[in-house]
Scaffold this motif. Structure first.
Motif, PDB file in Angstrom:
ATOM      1  N   SER A 151       0.836  -1.191   0.000  1.00 16.67           N
ATOM      2  CA  SER A 151       0.000   0.000   0.000  1.00 16.67           C
ATOM      3  C   SER A 151       0.873   1.245   0.000  1.00 16.67           C
ATOM      4  CB  SER A 151      -0.904   0.003   1.232  1.00 16.67           C
ATOM      5  OG  SER A 151      -1.504   1.270   1.420  1.00 16.67           O
ATOM      6  N   LEU A 152       0.459   2.237  -0.747  1.00 21.97           N
ATOM      7  CA  LEU A 152       1.201   3.493  -0.817  1.00 21.97           C
ATOM      8  C   LEU A 152       1.474   4.053   0.572  1.00 21.97           C
ATOM      9  CD1 LEU A 152       2.323   5.660  -2.738  1.00 21.97           C
ATOM     10  CD2 LEU A 152       0.030   6.654  -2.829  1.00 21.97           C
ATOM     11  N   ALA A 153       0.543   3.848   1.498  1.00 22.04           N
ATOM     12  CA  ALA A 153       0.700   4.389   2.845  1.00 22.04           C
ATOM     13  C   ALA A 153       1.738   3.638   3.673  1.00 22.04           C
ATOM     14  CB  ALA A 153      -0.642   4.358   3.567  1.00 22.04           C
ATOM     15  N   ARG A 154       2.061   2.382   3.300  1.00 20.96           N
ATOM     16  CA  ARG A 154       2.950   1.562   4.121  1.00 20.96           C
ATOM     17  C   ARG A 154       4.231   1.178   3.391  1.00 20.96           C
ATOM     18  NH1 ARG A 154       0.646  -1.989   7.580  1.00 20.96           N
ATOM     19  NH2 ARG A 154       2.690  -2.003   8.599  1.00 20.96           N
ATOM     20  N   ALA A 155       4.407   1.612   2.163  1.00 19.82           N
ATOM     21  CA  ALA A 155       5.519   1.123   1.352  1.00 19.82           C
ATOM     22  C   ALA A 155       6.875   1.420   1.983  1.00 19.82           C
ATOM     23  CB  ALA A 155       5.443   1.717  -0.050  1.00 19.82           C
ATOM     24  N   GLU A 156       7.076   2.631   2.470  1.00 18.74           N
ATOM     25  CA  GLU A 156       8.369   2.963   3.085  1.00 18.74           C
ATOM     26  C   GLU A 156       8.605   2.139   4.345  1.00 18.74           C
ATOM     27  OE1 GLU A 156       9.552   7.240   3.089  1.00 18.74           O
ATOM     28  OE2 GLU A 156       7.488   7.519   2.369  1.00 18.74           O
ATOM     29  N   GLU A 157       7.552   1.883   5.092  1.00 19.40           N
ATOM     30  CA  GLU A 157       7.659   1.152   6.355  1.00 19.40           C
ATOM     31  C   GLU A 157       7.998  -0.327   6.140  1.00 19.40           C
ATOM     32  OE1 GLU A 157       4.675  -0.162  10.021  1.00 19.40           O
ATOM     33  OE2 GLU A 157       4.038   1.324   8.528  1.00 19.40           O
ATOM     34  N   LEU A 158       7.426  -0.937   5.101  1.00 18.77           N
ATOM     35  CA  LEU A 158       7.532  -2.382   4.924  1.00 18.77           C
ATOM     36  C   LEU A 158       8.555  -2.810   3.878  1.00 18.77           C
ATOM     37  CD1 LEU A 158       3.743  -3.382   5.008  1.00 18.77           C
ATOM     38  CD2 LEU A 158       5.399  -3.416   6.887  1.00 18.77           C
ATOM     39  N   ALA A 159       9.089  -1.872   3.110  1.00 20.73           N
ATOM     40  CA  ALA A 159       9.966  -2.229   1.995  1.00 20.73           C
ATOM     41  C   ALA A 159      11.188  -3.021   2.458  1.00 20.73           C
ATOM     42  CB  ALA A 159      10.395  -0.981   1.238  1.00 20.73           C
ATOM     43  N   THR A 160      11.837  -2.588   3.526  1.00 19.68           N
ATOM     44  CA  THR A 160      13.061  -3.257   3.969  1.00 19.68           C
ATOM     45  C   THR A 160      12.796  -4.713   4.336  1.00 19.68           C
ATOM     46  OG1 THR A 160      14.045  -1.198   4.755  1.00 19.68           O
ATOM     47  CG2 THR A 160      14.913  -3.239   5.676  1.00 19.68           C
ATOM     48  N   ALA A 161      11.692  -4.965   5.060  1.00 24.49           N
ATOM     49  CA  ALA A 161      11.361  -6.336   5.444  1.00 24.49           C
ATOM     50  C   ALA A 161      11.147  -7.206   4.216  1.00 24.49           C
ATOM     51  CB  ALA A 161      10.120  -6.347   6.327  1.00 24.49           C
ATOM     52  N   CYS A 162      10.495  -6.671   3.196  1.00 22.79           N
ATOM     53  CA  CYS A 162      10.218  -7.450   1.988  1.00 22.79           C
ATOM     54  C   CYS A 162      11.484  -7.710   1.180  1.00 22.79           C
ATOM     55  CB  CYS A 162       9.184  -6.724   1.132  1.00 22.79           C
ATOM     56  SG  CYS A 162       7.542  -6.645   1.883  1.00 22.79           S
ATOM     57  N   LEU A 163      12.318  -6.701   1.026  1.00 22.60           N
ATOM     58  CA  LEU A 163      13.553  -6.872   0.258  1.00 22.60           C
ATOM     59  C   LEU A 163      14.520  -7.798   0.976  1.00 22.60           C
ATOM     60  CD1 LEU A 163      13.960  -3.183  -0.923  1.00 22.60           C
ATOM     61  CD2 LEU A 163      13.302  -5.137  -2.345  1.00 22.60           C
ATOM     62  N   THR A 164      14.618  -7.689   2.282  1.00 17.09           N
ATOM     63  CA  THR A 164      15.480  -8.580   3.059  1.00 17.09           C
ATOM     64  C   THR A 164      15.018 -10.027   2.939  1.00 17.09           C
ATOM     65  OG1 THR A 164      15.967  -6.820   4.638  1.00 17.09           O
ATOM     66  CG2 THR A 164      16.389  -9.067   5.369  1.00 17.09           C
ATOM     67  N   ALA A 165      13.700 -10.232   2.843  1.00 15.26           N
ATOM     68  CA  ALA A 165      13.150 -11.575   2.738  1.00 15.26           C
ATOM     69  C   ALA A 165      13.274 -12.164   1.347  1.00 15.26           C
ATOM     70  CB  ALA A 165      11.684 -11.568   3.160  1.00 15.26           C
ATOM     71  N   GLY A 166      13.655 -11.351   0.351  1.00 12.21           N
ATOM     72  CA  GLY A 166      13.894 -11.900  -0.979  1.00 12.21           C
ATOM     73  C   GLY A 166      13.086 -11.308  -2.103  1.00 12.21           C
ATOM     74  N   ALA A 167      12.361 -10.209  -1.874  1.00 12.04           N
ATOM     75  CA  ALA A 167      11.639  -9.564  -2.974  1.00 12.04           C
ATOM     76  C   ALA A 167      12.628  -8.940  -3.956  1.00 12.04           C
ATOM     77  CB  ALA A 167      10.691  -8.496  -2.431  1.00 12.04           C
ATOM     78  N   SER A 168      12.304  -9.017  -5.228  1.00 17.88           N
ATOM     79  CA  SER A 168      13.148  -8.406  -6.258  1.00 17.88           C
ATOM     80  C   SER A 168      12.856  -6.928  -6.424  1.00 17.88           C
ATOM     81  CB  SER A 168      12.930  -9.110  -7.602  1.00 17.88           C
ATOM     82  OG  SER A 168      13.260 -10.477  -7.512  1.00 17.88           O
ATOM     83  N   ALA A 169      11.644  -6.509  -6.083  1.00 14.47           N
ATOM     84  CA  ALA A 169      11.246  -5.109  -6.223  1.00 14.47           C
ATOM     85  C   ALA A 169      10.010  -4.866  -5.383  1.00 14.47           C
ATOM     86  CB  ALA A 169      10.975  -4.758  -7.687  1.00 14.47           C
ATOM     87  N   ILE A 170       9.725  -3.592  -5.166  1.00 19.81           N
ATOM     88  CA  ILE A 170       8.516  -3.136  -4.493  1.00 19.81           C
ATOM     89  C   ILE A 170       7.625  -2.442  -5.514  1.00 19.81           C
ATOM     90  CG2 ILE A 170       7.583  -1.628  -2.695  1.00 19.81           C
ATOM     91  CD1 ILE A 170       9.294  -3.968  -1.648  1.00 19.81           C
ATOM     92  N   SER A 171       6.333  -2.747  -5.511  1.00 18.64           N
ATOM     93  CA  SER A 171       5.397  -1.965  -6.323  1.00 18.64           C
ATOM     94  C   SER A 171       4.424  -1.252  -5.394  1.00 18.64           C
ATOM     95  CB  SER A 171       4.637  -2.839  -7.326  1.00 18.64           C
ATOM     96  OG  SER A 171       3.820  -3.793  -6.670  1.00 18.64           O
ATOM     97  N   LEU A 172       3.931  -0.126  -5.851  1.00 17.23           N
ATOM     98  CA  LEU A 172       3.055   0.710  -5.023  1.00 17.23           C
ATOM     99  C   LEU A 172       1.599   0.370  -5.287  1.00 17.23           C
ATOM    100  CD1 LEU A 172       4.846   4.172  -5.356  1.00 17.23           C
ATOM    101  CD2 LEU A 172       5.232   2.343  -3.683  1.00 17.23           C
ATOM    102  N   GLY A 173       0.917  -0.098  -4.245  1.00 16.45           N
ATOM    103  CA  GLY A 173      -0.502  -0.409  -4.343  1.00 16.45           C
ATOM    104  C   GLY A 173      -1.350   0.762  -3.907  1.00 16.45           C
ATOM    105  N   PRO A 174      -2.652   0.690  -4.156  1.00 22.18           N
ATOM    106  CA  PRO A 174      -3.529   1.829  -3.857  1.00 22.18           C
ATOM    107  C   PRO A 174      -3.709   2.059  -2.370  1.00 22.18           C
ATOM    108  CG  PRO A 174      -4.815  -0.069  -4.557  1.00 22.18           C
ATOM    109  CD  PRO A 174      -3.384  -0.429  -4.778  1.00 22.18           C
ATOM    110  N   LEU A 175      -4.007   3.305  -2.030  1.00 19.26           N
ATOM    111  CA  LEU A 175      -4.470   3.646  -0.686  1.00 19.26           C
ATOM    112  C   LEU A 175      -5.889   3.122  -0.490  1.00 19.26           C
ATOM    113  CD1 LEU A 175      -3.356   7.387  -0.490  1.00 19.26           C
ATOM    114  CD2 LEU A 175      -2.399   5.514   0.848  1.00 19.26           C
ATOM    115  N   ARG A 176      -6.311   3.052   0.773  1.00 19.46           N
ATOM    116  CA  ARG A 176      -7.696   2.729   1.084  1.00 19.46           C
ATOM    117  C   ARG A 176      -8.355   3.947   1.722  1.00 19.46           C
ATOM    118  NH1 ARG A 176      -9.305  -2.265   0.354  1.00 19.46           N
ATOM    119  NH2 ARG A 176     -11.160  -1.885   1.657  1.00 19.46           N
TER     120      ARG A 176
END
Length: 245
Positions: A151-176
């Motif tokens: 989510s656009l609102a959480r992308a900065e907060e969660l990006a590191t956890a996802c990349l450390t776990a093995g994500a190749s990239a982050i995409s920005l999802g919609p706000l709610r």
């Protein structure tokens, strides 16, 4: 990000956002943008039906959608669409809407047999913790590059956890958000439209400065806006409501 993470290879910088063009590419392609990859509608493990009640509301800056992400479930989707995915002119990115790590890990080996995939995009719920986001990304590891959609609102907060776990990239999802319908009842759903663009551009810049590979999305309606995302360091750009228009 781990060194052995599969690299996301794209033939160009533009793709549709999940939920904007269906499950398979159509013969008639949009004049803009030229789609280098096709992202499917989100696909859950079990079938999902269309939400009841009001499903679309407009506001001055865009639209709110409350659809429930209807889809036939992963097994049926693969049965119905794998042949079309294999012969599509663009590479396919399969968007997965599975929020249990154990279930996700079980289905991954079956997806490795699919042809013509550029990667997988994992939709991570807007209220997911960093721990759950990392567990989901780890469970979704395969030979395919994995994009963690946040989510656009959480992308900065969660990006590191996802990349450390093995994500190749982050995409920005919609706000709610929520809006009142014609009867004054609040409808909650996903927000799309030009009102999101300034925030999406700022988040893209922040992720790029932090060294996160990012696929930008949010409010893109013109080529100039998309180019601004790329100039800010985005790997690629996803387009949503501009395709519906």
């Amino acid at each position: 990000m781990q060194n052995d993470v599969p690299r996301l290879e794209l033939a160009g910088p533009y793709m549709n956002a999940a939920g904007s063009l269906g499950f398979v590419p159509k013969a008639a392609q949009p004049a803009w943008p030229p789609l280098a990859a096709f992202v499917t509608n989100p696909i859950s493990l079990q079938p999902r039906r269309t939400s009841q009640g009001t499903r679309l509301l407009t506001f001055p800056g865009g639209v709110l959608l409350h659809t429930g992400w209807p889809n036939p479930g992963l097994r049926r989707a693969v049965q119905q669409h794998a042949a079309a995915w294999a012969r599509a002119s663009q590479s396919i990115i399969l968007n997965l809407l599975i929020d249990e790590p154990a279930s996700l890990a079980q289905v991954m080996p079956h997806l490795e047999a699919l042809d013509n995939l550029a990667g997988l995009e994992l939709s991570i719920a807007a209220d997911a913790s960093a721990q759950l986001a990392g567990e989901l990304v780890r469970a979704a590891q395969s030979k395919w590059p994995l994009i963690a959609q946040l989510s656009l609102a959480r992308a900065e907060e969660l990006a590191t956890a996802c990349l450390t776990a093995g994500a190749s990239a982050i995409s920005l999802g919609p706000l709610r958000g929520s809006l009142p319908d014609a009867r004054g009842r609040l409808v909650s759903g996903r927000l799309y439209g030009p009102a999101l663009y300034p925030q999406a551009l700022a988040v893209t810049q922040a992720l790029q400065r932090a060294g996160a590979p990012v696929i930008a999305a949010g409010g893109v309606e013109t080529a100039q806006q998309a180019e601004a995302f790329l100039a800010a360091g985005a790997l690629a750009v996803q387009v949503d409501v501009a395709l519906w228009k």
